[in-house]
Design a protein around this motif. Structure first.
Motif, PDB file in Angstrom:
ATOM      1  N   ILE A  43       0.947  -1.033  -0.096  1.00  0.00           N
ATOM      2  CA  ILE A  43      -0.301  -0.036  -0.123  1.00  0.00           C
ATOM      3  C   ILE A  43       0.818   1.141  -0.231  1.00  0.00           C
ATOM      4  O   ILE A  43       0.661   2.083  -0.709  1.00  0.00           O
ATOM      5  N   VAL A  44       1.815   1.244   1.183  1.00  0.00           N
ATOM      6  CA  VAL A  44       2.762   2.699   0.566  1.00  0.00           C
ATOM      7  C   VAL A  44       3.653   3.021  -0.031  1.00  0.00           C
ATOM      8  O   VAL A  44       3.805   3.573  -0.810  1.00  0.00           O
ATOM      9  N   ILE A  45       4.192   1.584  -0.495  1.00  0.00           N
ATOM     10  CA  ILE A  45       4.517   1.579  -2.077  1.00  0.00           C
ATOM     11  C   ILE A  45       4.502   2.122  -3.354  1.00  0.00           C
ATOM     12  O   ILE A  45       4.213   2.651  -4.020  1.00  0.00           O
ATOM     13  N   PHE A  46       2.509   1.871  -3.058  1.00  0.00           N
ATOM     14  CA  PHE A  46       1.942   1.333  -3.982  1.00  0.00           C
ATOM     15  C   PHE A  46       1.478   2.869  -4.525  1.00  0.00           C
ATOM     16  O   PHE A  46       1.654   3.771  -5.389  1.00  0.00           O
ATOM     17  N   ALA A  47       1.207   3.366  -3.409  1.00  0.00           N
ATOM     18  CA  ALA A  47       0.424   5.531  -2.989  1.00  0.00           C
ATOM     19  C   ALA A  47       1.904   5.977  -3.201  1.00  0.00           C
ATOM     20  O   ALA A  47       1.784   6.577  -3.822  1.00  0.00           O
ATOM     21  N   VAL A  48       3.075   5.872  -3.126  1.00  0.00           N
ATOM     22  CA  VAL A  48       4.381   7.034  -3.439  1.00  0.00           C
ATOM     23  C   VAL A  48       4.626   6.503  -4.817  1.00  0.00           C
ATOM     24  O   VAL A  48       4.444   7.704  -5.568  1.00  0.00           O
ATOM     25  N   LEU A  49       4.295   5.317  -5.643  1.00  0.00           N
ATOM     26  CA  LEU A  49       4.777   5.702  -6.579  1.00  0.00           C
ATOM     27  C   LEU A  49       3.973   5.818  -7.278  1.00  0.00           C
ATOM     28  O   LEU A  49       4.202   6.478  -8.030  1.00  0.00           O
ATOM     29  N   GLN A  50       2.540   5.545  -7.230  1.00  0.00           N
ATOM     30  CA  GLN A  50       0.917   6.776  -7.641  1.00  0.00           C
ATOM     31  C   GLN A  50       1.531   7.984  -7.663  1.00  0.00           C
ATOM     32  O   GLN A  50       1.862   9.199  -8.993  1.00  0.00           O
ATOM     33  N   SER A  51       2.224   8.837  -7.104  1.00  0.00           N
ATOM     34  CA  SER A  51       2.200  10.349  -6.880  1.00  0.00           C
ATOM     35  C   SER A  51       3.605  10.721  -7.144  1.00  0.00           C
ATOM     36  O   SER A  51       3.460  11.746  -7.638  1.00  0.00           O
ATOM     37  N   VAL A  52       4.316   9.474  -7.350  1.00  0.00           N
ATOM     38  CA  VAL A  52       5.752  10.050  -8.222  1.00  0.00           C
ATOM     39  C   VAL A  52       5.138   9.882 -10.163  1.00  0.00           C
ATOM     40  O   VAL A  52       5.429  10.645 -10.801  1.00  0.00           O
ATOM     41  N   LEU A  53       4.668   8.527 -10.100  1.00  0.00           N
ATOM     42  CA  LEU A  53       4.947   8.139 -11.770  1.00  0.00           C
ATOM     43  C   LEU A  53       3.223   9.421 -12.410  1.00  0.00           C
ATOM     44  O   LEU A  53       3.923   9.461 -13.622  1.00  0.00           O
ATOM     45  N   ALA A  54       2.310   9.747 -11.639  1.00  0.00           N
ATOM     46  CA  ALA A  54       1.694  10.266 -12.623  1.00  0.00           C
ATOM     47  C   ALA A  54       2.247  11.616 -13.288  1.00  0.00           C
ATOM     48  O   ALA A  54       1.881  12.057 -14.259  1.00  0.00           O
ATOM     49  N   PRO A  55       2.879  12.856 -12.682  1.00  0.00           N
ATOM     50  CA  PRO A  55       3.833  14.308 -12.743  1.00  0.00           C
ATOM     51  C   PRO A  55       4.540  13.401 -13.790  1.00  0.00           C
ATOM     52  O   PRO A  55       4.852  14.833 -15.379  1.00  0.00           O
ATOM     53  N   VAL A  56       5.112  12.554 -13.706  1.00  0.00           N
ATOM     54  CA  VAL A  56       6.181  11.889 -14.828  1.00  0.00           C
ATOM     55  C   VAL A  56       5.845  11.718 -16.042  1.00  0.00           C
ATOM     56  O   VAL A  56       6.199  12.037 -17.450  1.00  0.00           O
ATOM     57  N   ILE A  57       4.749  10.645 -16.131  1.00  0.00           N
ATOM     58  CA  ILE A  57       3.363  10.553 -17.364  1.00  0.00           C
ATOM     59  C   ILE A  57       3.024  10.828 -17.985  1.00  0.00           C
ATOM     60  O   ILE A  57       2.847  11.451 -19.028  1.00  0.00           O
ATOM     61  N   THR A  58       2.587  11.988 -16.976  1.00  0.00           N
ATOM     62  CA  THR A  58       1.731  13.376 -17.468  1.00  0.00           C
ATOM     63  C   THR A  58       3.219  13.935 -18.307  1.00  0.00           C
ATOM     64  O   THR A  58       2.845  14.979 -19.849  1.00  0.00           O
ATOM     65  N   ARG A  59       4.130  14.229 -18.083  1.00  0.00           N
ATOM     66  CA  ARG A  59       4.906  15.715 -18.368  1.00  0.00           C
ATOM     67  C   ARG A  59       5.219  14.464 -20.056  1.00  0.00           C
ATOM     68  O   ARG A  59       5.775  15.539 -21.333  1.00  0.00           O
ATOM     69  N   VAL A  60       5.528  12.447 -20.001  1.00  0.00           N
ATOM     70  CA  VAL A  60       5.956  12.803 -20.890  1.00  0.00           C
ATOM     71  C   VAL A  60       4.498  12.887 -22.118  1.00  0.00           C
ATOM     72  O   VAL A  60       5.543  12.319 -23.452  1.00  0.00           O
ATOM     73  N   ALA A  61       3.587  11.722 -21.779  1.00  0.00           N
ATOM     74  CA  ALA A  61       2.662  11.852 -22.619  1.00  0.00           C
ATOM     75  C   ALA A  61       2.496  13.707 -23.270  1.00  0.00           C
ATOM     76  O   ALA A  61       2.205  14.140 -24.292  1.00  0.00           O
ATOM     77  N   ARG A  62       2.539  14.445 -22.275  1.00  0.00           N
ATOM     78  CA  ARG A  62       2.738  16.021 -23.102  1.00  0.00           C
ATOM     79  C   ARG A  62       3.617  15.976 -24.197  1.00  0.00           C
ATOM     80  O   ARG A  62       3.202  16.756 -24.771  1.00  0.00           O
TER      81      ARG A  62
END
Length: 136
Positions: A43-62
């Motif tokens: 749970i902890v790792i998943f939550a941290v990964l989601q909070s880190v990955l979302a902005p990175v994926i947004t930047r790459v997708a944009r």
């Protein structure tokens, strides 16, 4: 400080609810309850990964694939699940392709709903407690 702790609690709670919902709904997605500490770590790792990955994926997708911007939440959920399942902590198992296709959708939907609804529950409960304290 209280706001930061409340946000962290909501984020962890929504991640837990999303993973438990996937365990209940998606065949092939399994939480290993005998290793409860592994699930808590997931749970902890998943939550941290989601909070880190979302902005990175947004930047790459944009930059490279603007049509994917609408699916950033699903992509970050899939990536976080993939990383958590590959880690040797033993809390989650995803068995087949159908589970890999459905689990990110279920987790993403439940997490999104919980992220909206949990703060309202905490704020209302906090206001009720403060109101009771004022009346006493």
């Amino acid at each position: 400080m209280t706001t930061l702790l409340l946000r962290a609690a909501v984020f962890l709670g929504s991640a837990a609810l999303g993973l438990v919902a996937a365990d209940l709904i998606v065949p092939g997605f399994r939480i290993v309850w005998s290793h409860w500490w592994g699930f808590v770590l997931c749970i902890v790792i998943f939550a941290v990964l989601q909070s880190v990955l979302a902005p990175v994926i947004t930047r790459v997708a944009r930059r490279h694939a603007p049509p994917l911007l609408g699916g950033v939440g699903l992509l970050s959920t899939f990536a976080a699940l993939l990383i958590v399942v590959l880690l040797p902590i033993g809390g989650l198992r995803i068995a087949d392709a159908l589970a890999w296709a459905l689990a990110p959708v279920v987790v993403w939907v439940v997490t999104a709903m919980a992220t909206v609804l949990l703060p309202k529950l905490f704020i209302r409960r906090g206001a009720d407690v403060r109101g009771d304290a004022r009346r006493a």
